[in-house]
Design an enzyme around this catalytic site. Structure first.
Site, PDB file in Angstrom:
ATOM      1  N   ARG A 142       0.777  -1.216   0.086  1.00 36.57           N
ATOM      2  CA  ARG A 142       0.156  -0.015   0.100  1.00 36.57           C
ATOM      3  C   ARG A 142       0.799   0.959  -0.074  1.00 36.57           C
ATOM      4  O   ARG A 142       0.520   2.140  -0.649  1.00 36.57           O
ATOM      5  CB  ARG A 142      -1.037   0.087   1.261  1.00 36.57           C
ATOM      6  CG  ARG A 142      -2.480  -0.793   0.914  1.00 36.57           C
ATOM      7  CD  ARG A 142      -2.214  -2.074   0.313  1.00 36.57           C
ATOM      8  NE  ARG A 142      -3.636  -2.794  -0.030  1.00 36.57           N
ATOM      9  CZ  ARG A 142      -4.183  -3.471   1.294  1.00 36.57           C
ATOM     10  NH1 ARG A 142      -3.439  -3.829   2.291  1.00 36.57           N
ATOM     11  NH2 ARG A 142      -5.089  -4.034   1.021  1.00 36.57           N
ATOM     12  N   ASP A 171      -0.109  -6.095  -3.609  1.00 39.40           N
ATOM     13  CA  ASP A 171      -1.566  -5.781  -3.537  1.00 39.40           C
ATOM     14  C   ASP A 171      -1.989  -5.096  -4.517  1.00 39.40           C
ATOM     15  O   ASP A 171      -1.518  -4.984  -5.669  1.00 39.40           O
ATOM     16  CB  ASP A 171      -1.890  -5.162  -1.939  1.00 39.40           C
ATOM     17  CG  ASP A 171      -3.043  -5.698  -1.633  1.00 39.40           C
ATOM     18  OD1 ASP A 171      -4.072  -5.572  -1.937  1.00 39.40           O
ATOM     19  OD2 ASP A 171      -3.057  -6.202  -0.453  1.00 39.40           O
ATOM     20  N   HIS A 242      -6.543  -9.395  -4.688  1.00 44.51           N
ATOM     21  CA  HIS A 242      -5.668  -8.426  -4.338  1.00 44.51           C
ATOM     22  C   HIS A 242      -4.593  -8.223  -5.246  1.00 44.51           C
ATOM     23  O   HIS A 242      -3.579  -8.119  -4.943  1.00 44.51           O
ATOM     24  CB  HIS A 242      -4.973  -8.687  -3.035  1.00 44.51           C
ATOM     25  CG  HIS A 242      -5.816  -8.289  -1.741  1.00 44.51           C
ATOM     26  ND1 HIS A 242      -6.145  -7.000  -1.279  1.00 44.51           N
ATOM     27  CD2 HIS A 242      -6.572  -9.127  -0.979  1.00 44.51           C
ATOM     28  CE1 HIS A 242      -6.952  -6.940  -0.334  1.00 44.51           C
ATOM     29  NE2 HIS A 242      -7.215  -8.451  -0.122  1.00 44.51           N
ATOM     30  N   ASP A 305      -6.778 -14.020   0.729  1.00 43.61           N
ATOM     31  CA  ASP A 305      -7.803 -13.247   1.360  1.00 43.61           C
ATOM     32  C   ASP A 305      -8.492 -12.532   0.449  1.00 43.61           C
ATOM     33  O   ASP A 305      -8.155 -12.127  -0.823  1.00 43.61           O
ATOM     34  CB  ASP A 305      -7.165 -12.186   2.431  1.00 43.61           C
ATOM     35  CG  ASP A 305      -6.084 -11.391   1.631  1.00 43.61           C
ATOM     36  OD1 ASP A 305      -5.475 -11.783   0.656  1.00 43.61           O
ATOM     37  OD2 ASP A 305      -6.081 -10.224   1.953  1.00 43.61           O
ATOM     38  N   GLU A 306      -9.972 -12.642   0.890  1.00 43.79           N
ATOM     39  CA  GLU A 306     -10.778 -11.450   0.198  1.00 43.79           C
ATOM     40  C   GLU A 306     -10.961 -11.512  -1.515  1.00 43.79           C
ATOM     41  O   GLU A 306     -10.577 -10.569  -2.066  1.00 43.79           O
ATOM     42  CB  GLU A 306     -10.404 -10.018   0.581  1.00 43.79           C
ATOM     43  CG  GLU A 306     -10.540  -9.904   2.141  1.00 43.79           C
ATOM     44  CD  GLU A 306     -10.096  -8.462   2.751  1.00 43.79           C
ATOM     45  OE1 GLU A 306     -10.761  -8.047   3.683  1.00 43.79           O
ATOM     46  OE2 GLU A 306      -9.073  -7.901   1.975  1.00 43.79           O
ATOM     47  N   TRP A 372      -6.985 -14.694  10.547  1.00 44.05           N
ATOM     48  CA  TRP A 372      -7.434 -13.334  10.801  1.00 44.05           C
ATOM     49  C   TRP A 372      -8.615 -12.876  10.981  1.00 44.05           C
ATOM     50  O   TRP A 372      -8.783 -11.774  11.709  1.00 44.05           O
ATOM     51  CB  TRP A 372      -6.654 -12.194   9.845  1.00 44.05           C
ATOM     52  CG  TRP A 372      -7.507 -12.317   8.394  1.00 44.05           C
ATOM     53  CD1 TRP A 372      -7.384 -13.242   7.398  1.00 44.05           C
ATOM     54  CD2 TRP A 372      -8.438 -11.358   8.002  1.00 44.05           C
ATOM     55  NE1 TRP A 372      -8.364 -12.792   6.298  1.00 44.05           N
ATOM     56  CE2 TRP A 372      -8.737 -11.632   6.901  1.00 44.05           C
ATOM     57  CE3 TRP A 372      -8.716 -10.027   8.575  1.00 44.05           C
ATOM     58  CZ2 TRP A 372      -9.694 -10.895   5.928  1.00 44.05           C
ATOM     59  CZ3 TRP A 372      -9.531  -9.109   7.963  1.00 44.05           C
ATOM     60  CH2 TRP A 372     -10.060  -9.761   6.618  1.00 44.05           C
ATOM     61  N   TYR A 397      -4.278  -6.774  15.032  1.00 46.16           N
ATOM     62  CA  TYR A 397      -3.906  -5.716  14.078  1.00 46.16           C
ATOM     63  C   TYR A 397      -3.642  -4.432  14.549  1.00 46.16           C
ATOM     64  O   TYR A 397      -4.371  -3.588  15.093  1.00 46.16           O
ATOM     65  CB  TYR A 397      -5.382  -5.809  13.243  1.00 46.16           C
ATOM     66  CG  TYR A 397      -5.333  -6.632  12.282  1.00 46.16           C
ATOM     67  CD1 TYR A 397      -5.042  -7.989  12.310  1.00 46.16           C
ATOM     68  CD2 TYR A 397      -6.393  -6.525  10.920  1.00 46.16           C
ATOM     69  CE1 TYR A 397      -5.054  -8.841  11.255  1.00 46.16           C
ATOM     70  CE2 TYR A 397      -5.945  -7.094   9.830  1.00 46.16           C
ATOM     71  CZ  TYR A 397      -5.871  -8.308  10.053  1.00 46.16           C
ATOM     72  OH  TYR A 397      -5.759  -9.420   9.188  1.00 46.16           O
ATOM     73  N   PHE A 398      -2.375  -4.041  14.311  1.00 41.46           N
ATOM     74  CA  PHE A 398      -1.530  -2.944  14.784  1.00 41.46           C
ATOM     75  C   PHE A 398      -1.907  -1.960  13.979  1.00 41.46           C
ATOM     76  O   PHE A 398      -1.334  -0.517  14.183  1.00 41.46           O
ATOM     77  CB  PHE A 398      -0.113  -3.161  15.407  1.00 41.46           C
ATOM     78  CG  PHE A 398       0.054  -4.311  16.366  1.00 41.46           C
ATOM     79  CD1 PHE A 398      -1.097  -4.569  17.108  1.00 41.46           C
ATOM     80  CD2 PHE A 398       1.084  -5.033  16.201  1.00 41.46           C
ATOM     81  CE1 PHE A 398      -0.912  -5.985  17.979  1.00 41.46           C
ATOM     82  CE2 PHE A 398       1.172  -6.171  17.239  1.00 41.46           C
ATOM     83  CZ  PHE A 398       0.220  -6.482  17.992  1.00 41.46           C
ATOM     84  N   TRP A 437      -0.714  -3.579   8.274  1.00 43.44           N
ATOM     85  CA  TRP A 437      -1.478  -3.287   6.981  1.00 43.44           C
ATOM     86  C   TRP A 437      -1.185  -1.509   6.865  1.00 43.44           C
ATOM     87  O   TRP A 437      -1.311  -0.946   7.982  1.00 43.44           O
ATOM     88  CB  TRP A 437      -2.900  -3.439   7.006  1.00 43.44           C
ATOM     89  CG  TRP A 437      -3.099  -5.075   7.096  1.00 43.44           C
ATOM     90  CD1 TRP A 437      -3.613  -5.434   8.205  1.00 43.44           C
ATOM     91  CD2 TRP A 437      -2.690  -6.010   6.094  1.00 43.44           C
ATOM     92  NE1 TRP A 437      -3.661  -6.876   7.941  1.00 43.44           N
ATOM     93  CE2 TRP A 437      -3.114  -7.418   6.760  1.00 43.44           C
ATOM     94  CE3 TRP A 437      -2.207  -6.082   4.771  1.00 43.44           C
ATOM     95  CZ2 TRP A 437      -2.871  -8.403   6.161  1.00 43.44           C
ATOM     96  CZ3 TRP A 437      -1.970  -7.089   4.290  1.00 43.44           C
ATOM     97  CH2 TRP A 437      -2.461  -8.481   4.888  1.00 43.44           C
ATOM     98  N   GLU A 439      -2.408   0.863   4.736  1.00 45.01           N
ATOM     99  CA  GLU A 439      -3.331   2.181   4.111  1.00 45.01           C
ATOM    100  C   GLU A 439      -3.163   3.312   4.811  1.00 45.01           C
ATOM    101  O   GLU A 439      -3.014   4.339   4.190  1.00 45.01           O
ATOM    102  CB  GLU A 439      -4.889   1.499   4.226  1.00 45.01           C
ATOM    103  CG  GLU A 439      -5.221   0.402   3.113  1.00 45.01           C
ATOM    104  CD  GLU A 439      -5.239  -0.940   4.035  1.00 45.01           C
ATOM    105  OE1 GLU A 439      -4.294  -1.045   4.852  1.00 45.01           O
ATOM    106  OE2 GLU A 439      -6.262  -1.645   3.496  1.00 45.01           O
TER     107      GLU A 439
HETATM  108  C1  TNX Z   1      -7.859  -6.972   5.427  1.00 44.85           C
HETATM  109  S1  TNX Z   1      -6.427  -9.153   6.719  1.00 44.85           S
HETATM  110  C2  TNX Z   1      -7.107  -7.256   4.338  1.00 44.85           C
HETATM  111  C3  TNX Z   1      -5.964  -6.315   4.177  1.00 44.85           C
HETATM  112  C4  TNX Z   1      -6.225  -5.090   4.546  1.00 44.85           C
HETATM  113  C5  TNX Z   1      -6.766  -5.183   6.093  1.00 44.85           C
HETATM  114  C6  TNX Z   1      -6.967  -3.762   6.658  1.00 44.85           C
HETATM  115  C7  TNX Z   1      -6.258  -9.509   5.311  1.00 44.85           C
HETATM  116  C8  TNX Z   1      -5.964 -10.773   5.130  1.00 44.85           C
HETATM  117  N1  TNX Z   1      -6.769  -8.721   4.287  1.00 44.85           N
HETATM  118  O1  TNX Z   1      -5.831  -6.440   2.728  1.00 44.85           O
HETATM  119  O2  TNX Z   1      -4.921  -4.141   4.611  1.00 44.85           O
HETATM  120  O3  TNX Z   1      -7.876  -5.920   6.213  1.00 44.85           O
HETATM  121  O4  TNX Z   1      -7.034  -4.002   8.092  1.00 44.85           O
END
Ligand code: TNX
Length: 505
Positions: A142, A171, A242, A305-306, A372, A397-398, A437, A439
């Site tokens: 990011r 990403d 991502h 993820d996601e 997570w 998650y810091f 993370w 951002e």
């Molecule tokens: C989710 S945690 C994501 C990241 C984001 C984060 C922000 C994870 C495996 N994927 O892409 O940066 O939330 O907290």
């Protein structure tokens, strides 16, 4: 006042003072590390072998001591000198870090400090970590943090006996790993036109281009540097979601070849994901061939993820493949695809690490799950018989704010208070990991402000084990208070290191 707290420490009578005639007897890498960590502030040369004067000795050696495990050590300070033993050189590296903490905090200064007696209290320490995996994720996708900062960050991990740097290298918003065979990944994927201004939900852009990437040669040097400190680096190439930066560089990796995507300029999850065709899988395998060539660590994180599956659902090729494989849902293609990648990496004798979403889409056998989305994902991974690293957003998650007070800088969400981190009970897992993370962490200063002191609390959970809880799940006050006192002393070390951490409440 050691942090993380050692397994056993007995204070004995007297002390030992390091002087210009104190000698070192240790394996080369360990003697070098002692000098790298102690000489800058003390000015002491710490020469090899018994020194001319009667300055005493620091002796460190590996011995046959199975009970110390892969990372444990024994450290004795008495008036004649310092002795450390471990079954491995990694254990001796942690002994060096403990020795440094036993010295006055000025030892952490970058330049010579005069007038400080470099006195060590006489102690007998036996110290073995609770968890084998004590990690820290740093998101350099990011925001591309400068290479010198990565060195500094490795130093900070080692100072807390954290043994793994998880580098999130790619990403939607940027690809930071040089790939010789696919140069556009960094030439195009390494740069974006703008970034969000303020919180992403406000929808404003800063109009400022951002970019950068790391050369393989530079990453190799970083890996070697980290290795000398006992820190392994796990690369993450986050796929098949991502991945918008990769698709912007090579549209043929995506699902809609008629469209030229840009590297994403907003945060949040892109709906654009890799296609699952053989040619793209082959390209991904080529990319990972270069990754494993740079990072010798046994684990390679492949993301997962996601991953929105709408593009696959709309793709005749993907739906046909799902049907041919007998998969009930097109989304399950992700598990199959990740399995192909795992098999390729197994050919390099590497294990894959994945985010916990794979549990819902057929995680390949042997994958290590990074849980997570909540502590229940830890249980789900264990129920699936897979090794798990505990990384729940609730405790680790810091990038989240520590409090909802007015002094908190802009954060993605909140809150993860220090006491919550310290009270984390990971259970039976491979280990723990704190996530940064980025951002809302555009600069190294902001990264360190968010990382500390929470990373110190997590280091203690990972090394010393979780604190005891009573039946109501309440952390005994004395233990938290004891940690806070010790942390207050530890923060003076971070002051010497110039770490601008978030002050304690
Ligand atoms: C989710 S945690 C994501 C990241 C984001 C984060 C922000 C994870 C495996 N994927 O892409 O940066 O939330 O907290």
């Amino acid at each position: 006042m050691l942090l993380p707290r050692p397994t056993r420490l007995v204070r004995s009578a007297g002390d030992f003072t390091l002087t210009a005639s104190t000698g070192v007897q240790a394996p080369d890498g360990i003697a070098d590390l002692l000098r790298e960590l102690i000489t800058p502030a003390t000015g002491l040369p710490l020469p090899d072998g018994p020194a001319a004067g009667a300055g005493g000795m620091i002796s460190m050696r590996t011995v046959d001591a199975a009970q110390l495990g892969a990372e444990g050590y024994r450290l004795t300070v008495d008036p004649s000198g310092v002795r450390a033993e471990a079954a491995t050189e990694v254990g001796l590296r942690w002994a060096v870090q403990t020795l440094r903490q036993l010295l006055p905090e000025q030892v952490y200064a970058a330049a010579p400090v005069r007038g400080v007696p470099w006195r060590l209290p006489a102690v007998e320490i036996v110290d073995v970590p609770t968890y084998a995996w004590r990690g820290s994720l740093l998101d350099v996708a990011r925001w591309c943090h400068p290479l010198p900062f990565l060195y500094r960050y490795v130093d900070l991990l080692a100072a807390h006996k954290l043994n793994t740097l998880h580098l999130h290298l790619t990403d939607d918003q940027g690809w930071r790993f040089e790939v010789r065979r696919y140069p556009r990944l960094t030439e195009v994927g390494g740069y974006r036109a703008a970034s969000p201004a303020g919180h992403a939900r406000d929808g404003r852009a800063d109009g400022v281009p951002h970019g950068g990437w790391y050369r393989q040669a530079d990453l190799r040097d970083l890996v070697a540097y980290a290795h000398r400190r006992g820190v392994r680096i796990m690369p993450e190439i986050d796929l098949p979601g991502h991945a918008q930066a990769a698709i912007a560089a090579y549209p043929e990796f995506g699902n809609d070849h008629t469209r030229q995507l840009a590297v994403r300029t907003t945060w949040g999850i892109s709906t654009h994901v890799l296609n699952l065709e053989p040619a793209t899988l082959a390209a991904v395998c080529d990319i990972f061939d270069e990754v494993v060539d740079v990072f010798p660590f046994e684990y390679v994180h492949v993301g997962g993820d996601e991953v929105p599956s709408a593009e696959w659902a709309a793709s005749p090729a993907a739906t046909a493949r799902a049907a041919a494989l007998g998969l009930p849902r097109v989304a399950d293609l992700q598990g199959w695809w990740t399995g192909q990648l795992a098999a390729h990496l197994a050919g390099h004798r590497r294990r894959i690490a994945v985010w916990d979403e794979l549990l819902d889409r057929g995680a390949p056998a042997g994958a290590t799950v990074f849980a997570w989305r909540g502590t229940d994902r830890i249980d789900a991974a264990r129920a699936a018989g897979l090794p798990v690293v505990a990384a729940p957003y609730t405790h680790t998650y810091f990038d989240w704010a520590e409090s909802d007070g007015p002094a908190e800088p802009l954060a993605i969400a909140g809150t993860v208070p220090l006491e919550t981190v310290y009270g984390f009970q990971p259970g039976e897992v491979l280990g723990v990991q704190g996530q940064l993370w980025s951002e809302y962490l555009p600069t190294p200063q902001r990264v360190l402000w968010r990382a500390f002191p929470r990373l110190a609390a997590l280091a203690e959970v990972g090394w010393s084990g979780p604190v005891a809880v009573d039946v109501d799940g309440v952390v005994p006050a004395g233990t938290w208070a004891e940690f806070r006192d010790r942390l207050t002393v530890h923060l003076r070390r971070l002051d010497q290191l110039g770490v601008g951490y978030r002050p304690l409440d």
